[in-house]
Design an enzyme around this catalytic site. Structure first.
Site, PDB file in Angstrom:
ATOM      1  N   SER A 139       0.860  -1.183   0.000  1.00  0.00           N
ATOM      2  CA  SER A 139       0.000   0.000   0.000  1.00  0.00           C
ATOM      3  C   SER A 139       0.896   1.233   0.000  1.00  0.00           C
ATOM      4  CB  SER A 139      -0.858   0.004   1.273  1.00  0.00           C
ATOM      5  OG  SER A 139      -1.499   1.255   1.440  1.00  0.00           O
ATOM      6  N   TYR A 152      -2.434  -1.492  10.458  1.00  0.00           N
ATOM      7  CA  TYR A 152      -2.546  -1.678   9.001  1.00  0.00           C
ATOM      8  C   TYR A 152      -1.291  -1.147   8.297  1.00  0.00           C
ATOM      9  CZ  TYR A 152      -4.224  -1.357   4.209  1.00  0.00           C
ATOM     10  OH  TYR A 152      -4.349  -1.489   2.842  1.00  0.00           O
TER      11      TYR A 152
HETATM   12  N1  NAP Z   1      -8.665   0.024  -1.345  1.00  0.00           N
HETATM   13  C1  NAP Z   1      -7.547   0.650  -1.012  1.00  0.00           C
HETATM   14  O1  NAP Z   1      -7.522   1.875  -0.841  1.00  0.00           O
HETATM   15  C2  NAP Z   1      -6.269  -0.141  -0.828  1.00  0.00           C
HETATM   16  C3  NAP Z   1      -5.059   0.557  -0.794  1.00  0.00           C
HETATM   17  C4  NAP Z   1      -3.889  -0.146  -0.612  1.00  0.00           C
HETATM   18  C5  NAP Z   1      -3.910  -1.521  -0.483  1.00  0.00           C
HETATM   19  N2  NAP Z   1      -5.103  -2.174  -0.523  1.00  0.00           N
HETATM   20  C6  NAP Z   1      -5.084  -3.624  -0.335  1.00  0.00           C
HETATM   21  O2  NAP Z   1      -5.788  -4.264  -1.376  1.00  0.00           O
HETATM   22  C7  NAP Z   1      -6.291  -5.515  -0.896  1.00  0.00           C
HETATM   23  C8  NAP Z   1      -7.757  -5.658  -1.272  1.00  0.00           C
HETATM   24  O3  NAP Z   1      -8.499  -4.678  -0.567  1.00  0.00           O
HETATM   25  P1  NAP Z   1      -9.795  -3.968  -1.166  1.00  0.00           P
HETATM   26  O4  NAP Z   1      -9.571  -2.525  -1.092  1.00  0.00           O
HETATM   27  O5  NAP Z   1     -10.150  -4.571  -2.454  1.00  0.00           O
HETATM   28  O6  NAP Z   1     -10.886  -4.294  -0.021  1.00  0.00           O
HETATM   29  P2  NAP Z   1     -12.117  -5.309   0.029  1.00  0.00           P
HETATM   30  O7  NAP Z   1     -13.105  -5.025  -1.040  1.00  0.00           O
HETATM   31  O8  NAP Z   1     -12.567  -5.265   1.455  1.00  0.00           O
HETATM   32  O9  NAP Z   1     -11.466  -6.713  -0.287  1.00  0.00           O
HETATM   33  C9  NAP Z   1     -10.822  -7.474   0.677  1.00  0.00           C
HETATM   34  C10 NAP Z   1     -10.769  -8.896   0.181  1.00  0.00           C
HETATM   35  O10 NAP Z   1     -10.011  -9.644   1.136  1.00  0.00           O
HETATM   36  C11 NAP Z   1     -10.731 -10.800   1.452  1.00  0.00           C
HETATM   37  N3  NAP Z   1     -10.418 -11.236   2.799  1.00  0.00           N
HETATM   38  C12 NAP Z   1     -10.329 -10.500   3.944  1.00  0.00           C
HETATM   39  N4  NAP Z   1     -10.059 -11.311   4.979  1.00  0.00           N
HETATM   40  C13 NAP Z   1      -9.973 -12.574   4.482  1.00  0.00           C
HETATM   41  C14 NAP Z   1      -9.735 -13.847   5.041  1.00  0.00           C
HETATM   42  N5  NAP Z   1      -9.524 -14.011   6.355  1.00  0.00           N
HETATM   43  N6  NAP Z   1      -9.729 -14.924   4.234  1.00  0.00           N
HETATM   44  C15 NAP Z   1      -9.936 -14.790   2.894  1.00  0.00           C
HETATM   45  N7  NAP Z   1     -10.163 -13.613   2.307  1.00  0.00           N
HETATM   46  C16 NAP Z   1     -10.194 -12.519   3.101  1.00  0.00           C
HETATM   47  C17 NAP Z   1     -12.197 -10.436   1.290  1.00  0.00           C
HETATM   48  O11 NAP Z   1     -12.931 -11.619   1.020  1.00  0.00           O
HETATM   49  P3  NAP Z   1     -13.992 -12.331   2.034  1.00  0.00           P
HETATM   50  O12 NAP Z   1     -14.540 -11.273   2.925  1.00  0.00           O
HETATM   51  O13 NAP Z   1     -14.982 -12.955   1.110  1.00  0.00           O
HETATM   52  O14 NAP Z   1     -13.160 -13.359   2.759  1.00  0.00           O
HETATM   53  C18 NAP Z   1     -12.147  -9.540   0.073  1.00  0.00           C
HETATM   54  O15 NAP Z   1     -12.194 -10.317  -1.099  1.00  0.00           O
HETATM   55  C19 NAP Z   1      -6.028  -5.543   0.599  1.00  0.00           C
HETATM   56  O16 NAP Z   1      -4.835  -6.273   0.868  1.00  0.00           O
HETATM   57  C20 NAP Z   1      -5.798  -4.073   0.922  1.00  0.00           C
HETATM   58  O17 NAP Z   1      -5.006  -3.895   2.070  1.00  0.00           O
HETATM   59  C21 NAP Z   1      -6.279  -1.523  -0.712  1.00  0.00           C
END
Ligand code: NAP
Length: 252
Positions: A139, A152
């Protein structure tokens, strides 16, 4: 990583960046297996995107990772790309233990132990493939801290350094390490995040990511333009200013 022709497992692709990336990679001629806990969403993704596969996994549970890995490798022996995408982001108050101890443990388990255990479950298989990639997900907050989410930020800094380190160990193998460094992207990662005017629209982010991979298959990091504000703040000598700007925007 080549943009096409891979077999890719993305644990953490039921929503947000993982899902959009999965769909884009599928459309570009990759075999994609999505993973996550919400099985109703996995079923819907498979129904809406014929050809996309799904395997349920809880990446906070080592036994679930082992089971899912065994199934993915048995059903898709061509697997050559692992994208440990699953992550959680929680606001914390570090002035009292009840404000952060539980969330800190959950966040470390999901965001750090999850990718470590997934890599452990797949590395021997990946090393048998002639051209393999582990795409880690850090991130912009690995490089510049957001006040409300200390654990985080720390987990994402850990993923950055893990990526740098294992890339050295794997240098003479067929496995590459590619670090995806998203900026703020409009997803449901945190309440209200989807509507944050400072977040990059998801489709725009994914289009930029796909163009970067295609332009430079040997890249070590995927940095869209918007993340450079955070990624290189210290390098530019603007760290304190960028920390102040980032946290002034934050409503918490
Ligand atoms: N959005 C941003 O601004 C941003 C910025 C930097 C980095 N990121 C990173 O990008 C990644 C995806 O995040 P997102 O923004 O797309 O958020 P999101 O829509 O909340 O997606 C999170 C994903 O992680 C899965 N997940 C969470 N805990 C889990 C577990 N214990 N087992 C299996 N799957 C799990 C969820 O699936 P289930 O709930 O179905 O398990 C969901 O598919 C994360 O690593 C986040 O830190 C996001």
């Amino acid at each position: 990583m080549q943009i096409t022709g891979n077999t890719i497992f993305i644990p953490g692709a039921t929503s947000g960046i993982g899902l959009a990336f999965a769909v884009a990679l599928h459309e570009r001629g990759n075999t994609v297996i999505v993973g996550g806990r919400r099985t109703e969403l996995l079923d819907r993704i498979v129904a809406e995107h014929p050809g996309v596969h799904a395997v349920a996994v809880d990446t906070a549970d080592p036994a679930s990772i082992e089971q899912a890995a065994a199934r993915v490798i048995a059903e898709h022996p061509d697997l050559n790309v692992l994208i440990p995408m699953a992550g959680i982001m929680r606001a914390e108050d570090w002035t009292r233990p009840s404000g952060f101890l539980d969330t800190a443990e959950q966040t470390v388990t999901t965001n750090v132990l999850g990718p470590i255990r997934l890599i452990g479950a797949f590395i021997e298989h990946l090393l048998t493939r002639p051209d393999a990639t582990i795409v880690t997900v850090s991130s912009g907050l690995a490089f510049t801290p957001l006040r409300v989410t200390p654990t985080y930020n720390a987990t994402k800094a850990a993923i950055h350094m893990l990526s740098e380190s294992i890339r050295l160990q794997l240098a003479d193998t067929s496995v590459r390490v590619l670090e995806l460094e998203p900026p703020s992207v409009a997803t449901d990662l945190m309440p209200g995040h989807q509507d944050d005017p400072n977040a990059q629209p998801l489709d725009e982010f994914i289009a930029e990511v796909m163009a970067l991979i295609e332009a430079d298959p040997d890249a070590r990091e995927i940095q869209v333009e918007r993340v450079k504000f955070l990624r290189y703040a210290e390098v530019r000598g603007e760290y304190d200013q960028v920390v102040a700007t980032l946290n002034a925007r934050d409503p918490h």
